[in-house]
Write a protein that holds these residues in place. Structure first.
Motif, mmCIF file in Angstrom:
data_model
loop_
_atom_site.group_PDB
_atom_site.id
_atom_site.type_symbol
_atom_site.label_atom_id
_atom_site.label_comp_id
_atom_site.label_asym_id
_atom_site.label_seq_id
_atom_site.Cartn_x
_atom_site.Cartn_y
_atom_site.Cartn_z
ATOM 1 N N GLY A 1 0.776 -1.231 0.000
ATOM 2 C CA GLY A 1 0.000 0.000 0.000
ATOM 3 C C GLY A 1 0.808 1.282 0.000
ATOM 4 O O GLY A 1 0.484 2.121 0.795
ATOM 5 N N LEU A 2 1.862 1.460 -0.771
ATOM 6 C CA LEU A 2 2.248 0.726 -1.981
ATOM 7 C C LEU A 2 3.764 0.529 -1.989
ATOM 8 O O LEU A 2 4.444 0.940 -1.039
ATOM 9 C CB LEU A 2 1.839 1.521 -3.241
ATOM 10 C CG LEU A 2 0.380 1.921 -3.348
ATOM 11 C CD1 LEU A 2 0.208 3.029 -4.360
ATOM 12 C CD2 LEU A 2 -0.474 0.727 -3.759
ATOM 13 N N ALA A 3 4.303 -0.018 -3.102
ATOM 14 C CA ALA A 3 5.748 -0.119 -3.283
ATOM 15 C C ALA A 3 6.285 1.264 -3.674
ATOM 16 O O ALA A 3 5.903 1.817 -4.703
ATOM 17 C CB ALA A 3 6.076 -1.147 -4.357
ATOM 18 N N VAL A 4 7.179 1.816 -2.858
ATOM 19 C CA VAL A 4 7.559 3.224 -2.983
ATOM 20 C C VAL A 4 8.382 3.541 -4.238
ATOM 21 O O VAL A 4 8.071 4.516 -4.944
ATOM 22 C CB VAL A 4 8.292 3.696 -1.710
ATOM 23 C CG1 VAL A 4 8.846 5.115 -1.879
ATOM 24 C CG2 VAL A 4 7.340 3.649 -0.514
ATOM 25 N N PRO A 5 9.452 2.804 -4.583
ATOM 26 C CA PRO A 5 10.266 3.226 -5.728
ATOM 27 C C PRO A 5 9.486 3.360 -7.026
ATOM 28 O O PRO A 5 9.744 4.286 -7.809
ATOM 29 C CB PRO A 5 11.327 2.124 -5.828
ATOM 30 C CG PRO A 5 11.425 1.568 -4.453
ATOM 31 C CD PRO A 5 10.028 1.621 -3.914
#
Length: 458
Positions: free
Chosen positions: A405-409
């Protein structure tokens, strides 16, 4: 994992699931071991019964003065004991083998999951945010070039410090990552999530509990790989996702019905060896060995898991909606469904910096930023997580679900590319501006060191 009783009673259903998921597991061996184990258990019970009867006769014969018959009964009792020990030893060996083999069986797909061989047969459910796209530069610069031009991403120094697949986020790039993490945590708190900050190293039992082991052991970073002699007492791995420690918080525990649903969220760095081994996606920060992520983990009653799955999708989507980033929802077909999942939706954000054939009409590419999964009782059975429907009732396995929630990169990629301006600056999404001290534009930084100079200026 699947229960041995279910496998025993539904072998064709399991065989069908193996075919649909494309998993190679020796079901016939599992059935043979289970049958032999059950036969030995029956034999063991019979031997114990015989030994008990003989033991009763020994005392009676001695009381009656029948010493010779009593001695024969003692010898027979010893024979039965030796026989029983051999049977129990073999049964224990089979029990261990059966447990190991059951771990190789995947979760069965839910009945409504589309049947397909691979990712090409996943089903796009809908797209959001394309009706009102912002004006983009005539030619959008990919994040890996723009990040270096603005000096907010540094791949060369990341590789120098840690090797390929690692990077530095610098200045406004680092601020953007921190802002996204705090923003996501705040959104999910509003949705009823409680915060957990888990340990980063996890043990093999935890990795087994959520299904990473034994199937994906090659993808994991073991602590102590360099010199195992120094770490021989350690059984620790760097977590690949916060799903592992957060789910295993309740391993071998019994929760109460009133505890459920439990909704936890956790921010962690995550570590995966497999990242960066996929051709052109090795450029930039789409696939890296270390990445930040906020994970949502749910524990629910079985009858509520299907509805909670849809709710979890909506909770992950809300982050993208507030950031005003275009995205789509994909349902995984059976052939692209993970080992542990009964049902899974991927949420993919649109990044317009690279032209790819599978992008929307405007060009660009799709980046998976969340996989929302319903594991049903699969993880709970592996990890021994149960609940009591009522306090006086027997404990049952609950259902677990999770989603990033969520994948940052990859959100950083989407922001740098979608919010990019003609002059090379990047607008900060309105929802993130309070998390960046009111900053509205990322304008970049002056580079540091001789490497920043032109060849004639050194």
């Amino acid at each position: 994992m699947l229960s041995r009783q279910f496998v025993r009673e539904n072998p064709e259903e399991v065989r069908d699931a193996l075919a649909k998921k494309g998993v190679d597991a020796d079901l016939d061996r599992i059935l043979d071991v289970d049958e032999e184990w059950r036969e030995l258990k029956r034999k063991g019970d019979d031997l114990r019964h015989q030994r008990n009867e003989v033991s009763s006769r020994i005392g009676r014969l001695k009381q009656e003065g029948e010493e010779e018959e009593a001695q024969e009964a003692i010898e027979r009792s010893q024979e039965l004991k030796s026989e029983l020990e051999a049977v129990e030893e073999r049964a224990d060996e089979l029990e261990s083998e059966l447990e190991r083999l059951l771990l190789t069986l995947p979760q069965l797909p839910a009945d409504d999951v589309p049947v397909g061989a691979d990712e090409s047969e996943n089903v796009e459910r809908r797209r959001e945010g394309f009706d009102d796209l912002r004006d983009l530069p005539e030619e959008v610069t990919p994040h890996y070039d723009l990040g270096e031009e603005l000096d907010v991403l540094d791949f060369e120094r990341g590789a120098k410090v840690s090797g390929g697949g690692f990077y530095f986020a610098k200045g406004d790039g680092a601020k953007l990552e921190h802002a996204l993490v705090q923003f996501m945590l705040d959104v999910h708190r509003e949705q009823g999530y409680s915060d957990v900050f888990p340990p980063i190293p996890v043990n093999s039992k935890s990795m087994e509990g959520t299904g990473q082991f034994p199937k994906f052991v090659e993808d994991a970073y073991r602590i102590g790989d360099v010199n195992e002699a120094d770490y021989e007492d350690d059984d620790l791995w760097l977590l690949p996702t916060a799903e592992v420690p957060v789910t295993n918080m309740y391993r071998d525990e019994i929760l109460l019905s009133e505890d459920l649903p439990l909704k936890h969220q956790a921010y962690t760095p995550n570590f995966r060896r497999e990242a960066g081994e996929h051709g052109t996606e090795t450029r930039g920060i789409v696939r890296v060995h270390q990445f930040n992520k906020v994970e949502m983990v749910n524990f629910v009653r079985p009858e509520e898991s299907e509805e909670r799955f849809e709710g979890l999708v909506a909770e992950a989507e809300e982050v993208l909606e507030r950031l005003e980033l275009p995205y789509r929802i994909l349902e995984m077909c059976t052939g692209d469904l993970g080992f542990t999942q009964a049902k899974k939706y991927d949420i993919e954000v649109w990044a317009p910096g690279d032209d790819m054939e599978d992008g929307p009409e405007e060009g660009g590419r799709w980046l998976e930023v969340s996989s929302v999964s319903n594991f049903e009782a699969f993880q709970a059975r592996r990890a021994g997580i149960r609940y009591r429907p009522e306090r006086h009732e027997s404990a049952e396995h609950l259902h677990t679900l999770n989603g990033s929630g969520l994948a940052v990169p990859r959100i950083v990629v989407a922001v740098l590319e979608y919010y990019q301006n003609e002059d090379g600056t990047v607008d900060v999404p309105e929802a993130l501006q309070p998390y960046m001290g009111g900053q509205e534009v990322i304008e970049g930084h002056e580079k540091v060191g001789e490497s920043a100079l032109g060849s004639g200026e050194k």
